[in-house]
Write an enzyme that holds these catalytic residues in place. Structure first.
Site, PDB file in Angstrom:
ATOM      1  N   ASP A   1       0.853  -1.176   0.000  1.00  0.00           N
ATOM      2  CA  ASP A   1       0.000   0.000   0.000  1.00  0.00           C
ATOM      3  C   ASP A   1       0.892   1.228   0.000  1.00  0.00           C
ATOM      4  O   ASP A   1       2.106   1.134   0.202  1.00  0.00           O
ATOM      5  CB  ASP A   1      -0.897  -0.036   1.244  1.00  0.00           C
ATOM      6  CG  ASP A   1      -1.797   1.182   1.349  1.00  0.00           C
ATOM      7  OD1 ASP A   1      -2.334   1.603   0.316  1.00  0.00           O
ATOM      8  OD2 ASP A   1      -1.933   1.718   2.458  1.00  0.00           O
TER       9      ASP A   1
ATOM     10  N   GLU B   1      -3.285  20.349   0.067  1.00  0.00           N
ATOM     11  CA  GLU B   1      -4.122  21.545   0.103  1.00  0.00           C
ATOM     12  C   GLU B   1      -4.013  22.242   1.455  1.00  0.00           C
ATOM     13  O   GLU B   1      -3.905  23.468   1.535  1.00  0.00           O
ATOM     14  CB  GLU B   1      -5.567  21.162  -0.193  1.00  0.00           C
ATOM     15  CG  GLU B   1      -6.439  22.328  -0.596  1.00  0.00           C
ATOM     16  CD  GLU B   1      -7.746  21.882  -1.229  1.00  0.00           C
ATOM     17  OE1 GLU B   1      -8.555  21.285  -0.480  1.00  0.00           O
ATOM     18  OE2 GLU B   1      -7.948  22.105  -2.428  1.00  0.00           O
TER      19      GLU B   1
ATOM     20  N   PHE C   1     -11.181  19.626  -8.571  1.00  0.00           N
ATOM     21  CA  PHE C   1     -10.060  18.920  -9.183  1.00  0.00           C
ATOM     22  C   PHE C   1     -10.488  17.509  -9.573  1.00  0.00           C
ATOM     23  O   PHE C   1     -11.190  16.831  -8.830  1.00  0.00           O
ATOM     24  CB  PHE C   1      -8.890  18.835  -8.201  1.00  0.00           C
ATOM     25  CG  PHE C   1      -7.753  17.989  -8.690  1.00  0.00           C
ATOM     26  CD1 PHE C   1      -6.726  18.560  -9.417  1.00  0.00           C
ATOM     27  CD2 PHE C   1      -7.723  16.635  -8.437  1.00  0.00           C
ATOM     28  CE1 PHE C   1      -5.684  17.778  -9.871  1.00  0.00           C
ATOM     29  CE2 PHE C   1      -6.688  15.845  -8.893  1.00  0.00           C
ATOM     30  CZ  PHE C   1      -5.660  16.423  -9.618  1.00  0.00           C
TER      31      PHE C   1
ATOM     32  N   LYS D   1      -6.865  18.059 -13.861  1.00  0.00           N
ATOM     33  CA  LYS D   1      -5.554  18.375 -13.293  1.00  0.00           C
ATOM     34  C   LYS D   1      -5.471  19.819 -12.816  1.00  0.00           C
ATOM     35  O   LYS D   1      -4.414  20.444 -12.863  1.00  0.00           O
ATOM     36  CB  LYS D   1      -4.435  18.100 -14.304  1.00  0.00           C
ATOM     37  CG  LYS D   1      -4.359  16.643 -14.729  1.00  0.00           C
ATOM     38  CD  LYS D   1      -3.212  16.400 -15.686  1.00  0.00           C
ATOM     39  CE  LYS D   1      -3.179  14.947 -16.117  1.00  0.00           C
ATOM     40  NZ  LYS D   1      -2.101  14.666 -17.073  1.00  0.00           N
TER      41      LYS D   1
ATOM     42  N   LYS E   1      -5.406  26.851  -9.579  1.00  0.00           N
ATOM     43  CA  LYS E   1      -4.114  26.196  -9.342  1.00  0.00           C
ATOM     44  C   LYS E   1      -4.179  24.822  -9.994  1.00  0.00           C
ATOM     45  O   LYS E   1      -5.244  24.188 -10.055  1.00  0.00           O
ATOM     46  CB  LYS E   1      -3.819  26.067  -7.852  1.00  0.00           C
ATOM     47  CG  LYS E   1      -4.805  25.208  -7.068  1.00  0.00           C
ATOM     48  CD  LYS E   1      -4.456  25.196  -5.597  1.00  0.00           C
ATOM     49  CE  LYS E   1      -5.466  24.345  -4.809  1.00  0.00           C
ATOM     50  NZ  LYS E   1      -5.199  24.367  -3.360  1.00  0.00           N
TER      51      LYS E   1
ATOM     52  N   ARG F   1       6.776  18.080  -5.559  1.00  0.00           N
ATOM     53  CA  ARG F   1       5.605  18.170  -6.428  1.00  0.00           C
ATOM     54  C   ARG F   1       5.224  19.625  -6.588  1.00  0.00           C
ATOM     55  O   ARG F   1       5.292  20.413  -5.650  1.00  0.00           O
ATOM     56  CB  ARG F   1       4.454  17.370  -5.846  1.00  0.00           C
ATOM     57  CG  ARG F   1       4.085  17.746  -4.467  1.00  0.00           C
ATOM     58  CD  ARG F   1       2.652  17.517  -4.244  1.00  0.00           C
ATOM     59  NE  ARG F   1       1.900  18.168  -5.265  1.00  0.00           N
ATOM     60  CZ  ARG F   1       0.696  18.656  -5.070  1.00  0.00           C
ATOM     61  NH1 ARG F   1       0.143  18.549  -3.903  1.00  0.00           N
ATOM     62  NH2 ARG F   1       0.045  19.252  -6.038  1.00  0.00           N
TER      63      ARG F   1
ATOM     64  N   ASN G   1      -8.512  -1.084   4.540  1.00  0.00           N
ATOM     65  CA  ASN G   1      -8.598  -1.330   3.107  1.00  0.00           C
ATOM     66  C   ASN G   1      -7.528  -2.294   2.620  1.00  0.00           C
ATOM     67  O   ASN G   1      -7.559  -2.735   1.473  1.00  0.00           O
ATOM     68  CB  ASN G   1      -8.498  -0.008   2.332  1.00  0.00           C
ATOM     69  CG  ASN G   1      -7.201   0.714   2.616  1.00  0.00           C
ATOM     70  OD1 ASN G   1      -6.725   0.750   3.752  1.00  0.00           O
ATOM     71  ND2 ASN G   1      -6.619   1.313   1.599  1.00  0.00           N
TER      72      ASN G   1
END
Length: 1432
Positions: free
Chosen positions: A490, A632, A677, A682, A707, A741, A988
């Site tokens: 994961d 964010e 988004f 994107k 953005k 990023r 999960n």
């Protein structure tokens, strides 16, 4: 392999006991749930005079059981599991046989006792493990939640019965609130008059009126009204009625479902918004909920709810219910005081449970490999029995024909040569039964228990911050840890901390890198070029059009007052600090410069363009931000760090505090639209209206703030910004080269008339019934044009400590790593970069599409991938990769057989044409969840996916459901037959963990669901390296060595008994006193093999950690197999022959007695026993690599005990009890034959093995021999840093490990290295001139672009680290240099990794394994010896 072709042994091995004791759940069907209304008559059936709800209308209870046994099933199921071992079946047969007097040797009760002890110990161990599972189940099932009770409310829906477990009927005590003494106002009609304000007081009170009752999770039923309070998990899948928020919005944490710790927003069903209290729920109208059948798809739910009148007819139009209006089991309510909802799915029908599997019964590979060995021994035993029976029958017949007196009266029905020959077969089974060692299994259980304790007490895997040690939950799988070939992991919480840190930004062409401090990764001062420090000259027209806000009410504001009433920032999160940025903001306040306007617009957009919520801590009053993605919240936090503090949202009003505002005044913006988004867009945008103070005469301008990914934002920029765009792109390349990023920020001013017209069209698109998403995207795209660029940001996703190094070392160990995550595609790719899974020069292949036969089908994309990137591998020549209608039957002779997979040396010349030398990286396959689902459903597509995945450096699966994770694991292990490990940390991941051969749970922030279902539990991902490379290697090598020696030691004694049959007419007579045989596996020979399993080690742990390539010996199964088993059997037979015949003929010459009497059988056989015990113990010691004090003790223990026993046992007088060995103490120890037999037999038997080991060590040493010698000669040798030993420097030079900057070569491999980030100036030329950049090919569109780093489309990516360079470039050079050599074109091993791939330097082949240094090290060892001899 088809069922018809499977052997009986394979069917027996693969038999699933769980299916016998766990009935299959009923098939899922659509459901209709009634609220406040009795069920229709059609829901009932009458049987035997009783009316009951139909079985298909009875819904599952909310009880979830992960345990394997119950009180009723424990005994039969556990016995069946244990009797899957062939040896247990054999010994049960032998025990039953000896209950018949004709075959009895000793008391039948004593005969069966060892088998009962073995079964009992194993059962106790299994029961203890399952009790722990029951405890976990009880904790979950007896968790508490609030359920509606009271007069006027009744749940009419049918439900099934709960399962009974070990603890059935035992209630968990819980603290119950006392009945409230507060009076409840009752109206004249008898109904309670409480309101929402006192609804929380109506909990566990003694009143007939509607109230909330604390109820165990397992008692929650479909159709119940439940109330969940803040920070409580949801017990089932619930439709939202109302929440404490004004707009009935709930914020939930879904990390147990998709691994993401960020909050998700959910809203209520509009028609249920009035159900805000117990009274309202109890007095509500009747409703009918219609839902599709429960399904595993985590991202789809179709249902509708309809209000009914008193006649049961529809009173209103149905309202849709989807995942946005539901909360699922496993999620947690956050930042919302309470939520009221209706239960729709419970227990096994909830999505999280549907994606989980039952607790499997796992068996280790070594144990499975033992069954053929036991079969061989059983076959050998059967042959010996048949030989003895035939020979005995023939010899008796000859004696009968000659009228021998010893066969007088024998020809009877139950006593004649034929019948005696038949019984001799069974007597032989009893006599030679030790050839199948029953004590082996109990010994393995003991050894594995010790190995589990070693893991638990390993201080290097202890995580002090959480006080968490590594835990072995399944003790019988330790040796599998040393044979893993595939690791499926994961991402969120497993590889990453899911903690974003704002690192750098570029504003108006000026870069801000943050102040260097302990929290940053900067290790050097940066040299910045002039253009990065100075403000970029931009066209004045563009600059003047940045009117996002006035500098202040009068044009000159003041900094925010530190003593203001606004809350402080959260001190527990990382903060962005940059002195230059602060200075520029202060200068802008006083001067109103052009760059200041850029800063104001950039930071305002950063603070407002999001969907985050601001929350104030009740303890310290600090403000923090919660968002749907962690990056964010990091962006909003960074804006607040420099003074642009987002204060929250009041309905649709956004409040912002900036340094340009005077005093405590704030700016207010009306939120008009949020353009969300998506992975296709994107980007995200918000449309806001600036709310100016009344009477100031200013227009209320409408702004779009956006953005997104640089490629998307730059394409939408207004013309005339070339200079700023060029500079920002250079900064983006710098950010991306550091592994961060990135995202770009832009804005535009929207004229009021244009906005009104667009808003109308947008509303029409949102209510469209057909192609709603496409219509919304079309309208949104129109508005997001003509933007003005503000700058760019760079964020780091903090990995767990040591993740990049761990993955790099696992790749060096030859373990194929696949990542399966619920994140979006770009997020998964960026994490692949930051974790060293994907190299900077890798070529990424993206597959996403639909089912076979449709446009952009997954099969079509995979087929194109095979033909384009792997044309020489013959993938498409395999039958199984073709759809049935086009499967070919004739293949070229060069086509590999199915399953005989080959790996291309490089294939780059066929892929990239004339430019192939410029992209040396390997291939990375990235596939999304939808495509993976179709691939798994279509057998031919699944086989094609598997073939391509084997040829890629790594495979990344994104947007996958928990069930797909499990299917992915099954695809690998079932089709390849390899050991697979799955690691995860959330609920999960449970199904994936249970499906794998080894499941590892990380006890992180996502609860204990993964840990409770795992075989091993660790606190950090980095510990998986030590778990596999050290404990896995040791356990596998120890167990393999122990099992081989165990079979050997038993066969030695059995073979001695067999050789005597030649001289006793094959009558199965014991040549040795039976007492010695009884104690053989208990006292004489057990200790050394136990010592091997517990204390032996080929090499020390520091060597295994420093040189991961050593793991290949376990991965390839070198230490255990039929070949090694055969050598041990040959040793046993040869040594037994030496012992028996040498001692027999020594005693056969002349009598050794002084009285002249002949030698008694038990007299000279005692010599055999002593010699055999000495030989076996010393032979086991000879096979031990590490002689510790415990090993010395274990080897000598059996020898000492047998000598003492022989001396004492032979002195027991017949007056006590009769023994056949009485008097041996006098005859043995004074006999020259006794001492002669021992002195010559023992060395002679051990000599072949000793010579073999000595010659191999001197002339043909393997890696372990070399390393042990180096360790012995230099105990302080640094294996991690020595390039001659295949350590860190060698791996770095060969491009198989990250190019970390190592200041101290003595640094341990396990240390956490934080590499320095390059300065902007030093990195910029490399980015322009370096040709080692990979490509990215989207097979669904056919577009192929160069990778330029990662951007906002990767929501959670990046860490500043230089990427791992794969070794495909060397394989490419090999192909160029050695073209035409067939041996270098393809590799037959599909699991070959970069660490073991061949390379060519200067035209000479060079192996990557450690053994290439053998000759060099031997010469150095000899030189060392010469130096030692010359310098005594």
């Amino acid at each position: 392999m088809t069922t018809s072709k499977r052997s009986l042994l394979q069917r027996f091995r693969d038999f699933d006991i769980a299916k016998v004791f766990t009935p299959a759940p009923p098939p899922p069907v659509p459901r209709t749930v009634y609220i406040h209304r009795p069920l229709p008559d059609s829901y009932f059936v009458t049987k035997r005079g009783q009316t009951k709800v139909r079985k298909d209308a009875r819904y599952a209870t909310n009880q979830v059981v992960t345990s394997k046994y119950t009180i009723i099933t424990f005994l039969p199921r556990n016995l069946l599991e244990q009797f899957r071992r062939i040896a247990n079946i054999f010994f049960a047969f032998i025990c039953i046989l000896q209950f018949f007097p004709r075959f009895s040797t000793i008391s039948p009760g004593l005969v069966i006792l060892p088998l009962l002890i073995v079964l009992l110990i194993s059962a106790v161990k299994d029961g203890y493990e399952d009790v722990k599972r029951h405890q976990g189940d009880r904790k979950v099932n007896h968790s508490r939640t609030l359920v509606l009770e009271g007069e006027g409310y009744q749940n009419h829906n049918g439900f099934g019965s709960k399962s009974k477990t070990f603890t059935a009927g035992i209630r968990i005590p819980y603290r119950k609130k006392k009945a409230s003494k507060k009076s409840v106002d009752v109206s004249s009609d008898g109904t309670a008059a409480e309101t929402q304000q006192n609804d929380d007081d109506l909990v566990d009170i003694e009143t007939p009126n509607p109230h909330w009752r604390t109820t165990a999770w397992e008692d929650v039923r479909v159709g119940d009204f439940v109330k969940i309070r803040c920070d409580e998990p949801f017990p089932c899948d619930i439709i939202i009625c109302a929440t404490s928020e004004p707009e009935d919005v709930a914020y939930v944490e879904t990390k147990n479902l998709d691994g993401e710790t960020n909050l998700k927003s959910r809203h209520n069903v509009a028609s249920l918004g009035h159900l805000r209290s117990a009274e309202a729920c109890a007095r509500a109208s009747a409703y009918r909920i219609e839902a599709d059948k429960p399904e595993t798809n985590m991202y789809r739910l179709n249902a509708k709810i309809t209000e009914l009148n008193e006649k049961g007819e529809e009173a209103s139009r149905p309202e849709a219910v989807n995942l946005d209006t539901m909360v699922l089991r496993g999620t947690v309510l956050r930042n919302t005081e309470w939520l009221i909802g209706i239960v729709l799915f419970t227990g096994r029908d909830t999505k999280i449970v549907l994606n989980s599997g039952g607790t499997p019964s796992k068996r280790s590979k070594v144990e499975r490999q033992m069954n053929p060995m036991v079969f061989i021994n059983l076959s050998l035993l059967a042959i010996v029995g048949i030989l003895c029976s035939i020979a005995d029958a023939q010899l008796e017949q000859q004696s009968l024909d000659r009228s021998g007196y010893w066969v007088y009266g024998e020809p009877k029905p139950d006593d004649n040569p034929s019948f005696n020959g038949f019984t001799t077969f069974f007597n032989a089974l009893i006599t030679f039964q030790n050839v199948v060692p029953i004590s082996l299994y109990i010994s393995i259980e003991f050894v594995r228990t010790c190995q589990a304790l070693f893991i638990y007490f390993d201080g290097d895997m202890y995580y002090e911050p959480a006080d968490q040690a590594a835990l072995s939950r399944s003790w019988n799988l330790s040796d599998d840890l040393g044979q893993i070939k595939f690791l499926v992991s994961d991402k969120t919480g497993t590889l990453t901390q899911n903690s974003m840190v704002f690192r750098m930004c570029s504003v108006g062409g000026k870069i801000y890198e943050g102040d260097a401090d302990d929290s940053t990764m900067d290790a050097q001062l940066r040299e910045k070029p002039a253009d990065a420090l100075a403000e970029t000259t931009v066209g004045g027209a563009d600059v003047e059009e940045i009117p996002l806000t006035s500098m202040s009410s009068n044009g000159h504001g003041a900094p925010t007052d530190p003593n203001s009433n606004y809350p402080p920032l959260n001190p527990n999160v990382p903060h962005f600090k940059d002195a230059q940025l602060t200075e520029d903001i202060q200068n802008s306040i006083s001067s109103g410069s052009i760059h200041g306007r850029f800063l104001n617009g950039f930071l305002t957009t950063l603070a407002l363009c999001h969907t985050a919520i601001a929350s104030v801590d009740e303890d310290d009053g600090s403000i923090s931000y919660k968002a749907q993605s962690p990056d964010e919240s990091a962006l909003v936090q960074a804006a607040a760090d420099v003074g642009f503090m987002f204060l929250g949202k009041d309905k649709d009003i956004l409040r912002l505090k900036t340094p340009f505002m005077e005093g405590d005044s704030v700016e207010e913006y009306e939120l008009l639209h949020v353009l969300d988004f998506t992975s296709a867009r994107k980007r995200m945008s918000v449309i806001v209206r600036k709310l100016e103070p009344e009477g100031d005469g200013k227009d209320r301008k409408v702004f779009l703030m956006a953005k997104g990914a640089d490629s998307v934002i730059i394409d939408r920029l207004k013309s005339g910004q070339d200079a700023l765009t060029k500079t920002t792109e250079e900064h983006l390349e710098y950010f991306a080269s550091s592994g961060l990023r990135t995202l770009c920020l832009a804005y535009k001013i929207i004229p009021e008339e244009e906005y009104e017209e667009w808003s109308h069209r947008y509303h029409e698109a949102t209510i469209a019934l057909d192609n709603r998403e496409d219509e919304i995207e079309k309208v949104s795209d129109e508005m997001e044009r003509g933007l003005k660029l503000l700058g760019a940001t760079a964020i780091e996703d903090k990995l767990q400590d040591g993740v990049p190094e761990t993955i790099a070392d696992l790749k060096r160990a030859g373990i194929k790593i696949w990542v399966a995550t619920g994140d979006k595609l770009e997020t998964a790719i960026s994490i692949g970069y930051s974790t060293n899974l994907i190299a900077a020069d890798s070529n990424i292949i993206v597959v996403r599409g639909g089912e076979y036969g449709k446009e952009s089908a997954v099969y079509t994309q995979l087929r194109d991938t095979a033909e384009k990137f792997f044309p020489n591998d013959g993938i498409m020549e395999l039958d199984e990769v073709h759809p049935p209608e086009i499967a070919t039957t004739e293949k070229p002779s060069t086509s590999p057989k199915p399953g005989n997979l080959r790996r291309a040396a490089s294939g780059l010349s066929d892929i990239l044409g004339d430019d192939n030398g410029r992209k040396p990286g390997g291939f990375i396959l990235v596939i999304d969840g939808a495509a993976l689902g179709h691939a798994l459903d279509e057998e031919f597509t699944k086989q094609l996916l598997l073939q391509i995945g084997l040829r890629c450096e790594a495979v990344v699966c994104c947007r996958v459901s928990p069930l797909q994770k499990a299917q992915l694991v099954h695809m690998i292990k079932d089709n390849l037959g390899v050991l697979t490990l799955a690691i995860g940390d959330g609920a999960n991941d449970v199904s994936m963990i249970q499906a794998a051969d080894i499941g590892v749970g990380i006890s992180g922030e996502e609860g204990l669901q993964a840990v409770n279902s795992s075989d091993y539990a660790i606190a950090q991902f980095r510990y998986i390296k030590r778990l596999l490379l050290v404990h896995g290697h040791w356990s596998y090598a120890r167990n393999a060595n122990m099992i081989g020696n165990f079979f050997y030691k038993n066969l030695v004694m059995v073979a001695v008994l067999f050789w005597f049959q030649i001289y006793c007419a094959w009558s199965t007579t014991y040549v040795i006193d039976y007492t010695y045989l009884l104690f053989w596996n208990v006292f004489w020979s057990l200790a050394p093999v136990i010592a091997i399993g517990v204390f032996d080690r080929h090499v020390d742990d520091d060597i295994l950690m420093a040189i991961p390539e050593l793991y290949k010996y376990g991965r390839e199964g070198t230490h255990f197999g039929l070949k090694i088993f055969a050598w041990y059997m040959f040793d046993a037979i040869a040594q037994s022959a030496i012992v028996f015949f040498f001692i027999t003929y020594s005693y056969a010459l002349t009598t050794a007695r002084a009285d002249g009497y002949e030698i008694a059988m038990y007299e000279y056989s005692a010599t055999m026993v002593l010699a055999t015990v000495i030989i076996v113990n010393l032979f086991n010691g000879l096979n031990t690599a590490a002689w510790t004090g415990w090993v010395f003790f274990a080897v000598s223990l059996g020898i000492v005990l047998v000598w003492v026993f022989t001396a004492v046992y032979s002195t027991i007088r017949p007056g006590w009890f009769v023994t056949a060995s009485y008097g041996n103490y006098y005859l043995l120890f004074t006999s020259v034959d006794f001492w002669f037999g021992l002195i010559f037999t023992v060395p002679l038997a051990l000599l072949p093995r000793y010579l073999y080991k000595a010659i191999r060590f001197i002339f043909y040493p393997n890696d372990f021999d070399i390393l042990r010698w180096i360790k012995k000669r230099n105990p302080h040798a640094n294996f991690a840093a020595d390039p001659a030993l295949g350590g860190k420097l060698k791996a770095r030079a060969e491009g198989t490990q990250s190019h970390f900057e190592v200041e101290d070569d003595d640094r341990s491999m396990t240390s956490s290295v934080q590499p320095p980030r390059r300065s902007f100036q030093s990195s910029r030329p490399n980015l322009r001139d370096d040709w080692r950049h990979g490509s990215r090919t989207d097979m669904s569109t056919g577009q192929s672009v160069a990778n330029r780093g990662f951007n906002f489309s990767a929501e959670e990516g990046g860490i500043a680290i230089r990427r791992t360079q794969t070794n495909l470039s060397e394989r490419y050079l090999q192909r160029i240099n050695g073209q035409g050599q067939a041996g270098n074109r393809l590799r037959n091993n599909p699991y070959m990794t970069a660490a073991s791939a061949p390379a060519r330097e200067g035209g000479n082949s060079r192996r990557h394994s450690l053994s290439v240094t053998a000759s060099i090290l031997r010469r150095s060892m000899r030189r060392q010896k010469e130096d030692d001899s010359q310098n005594p």
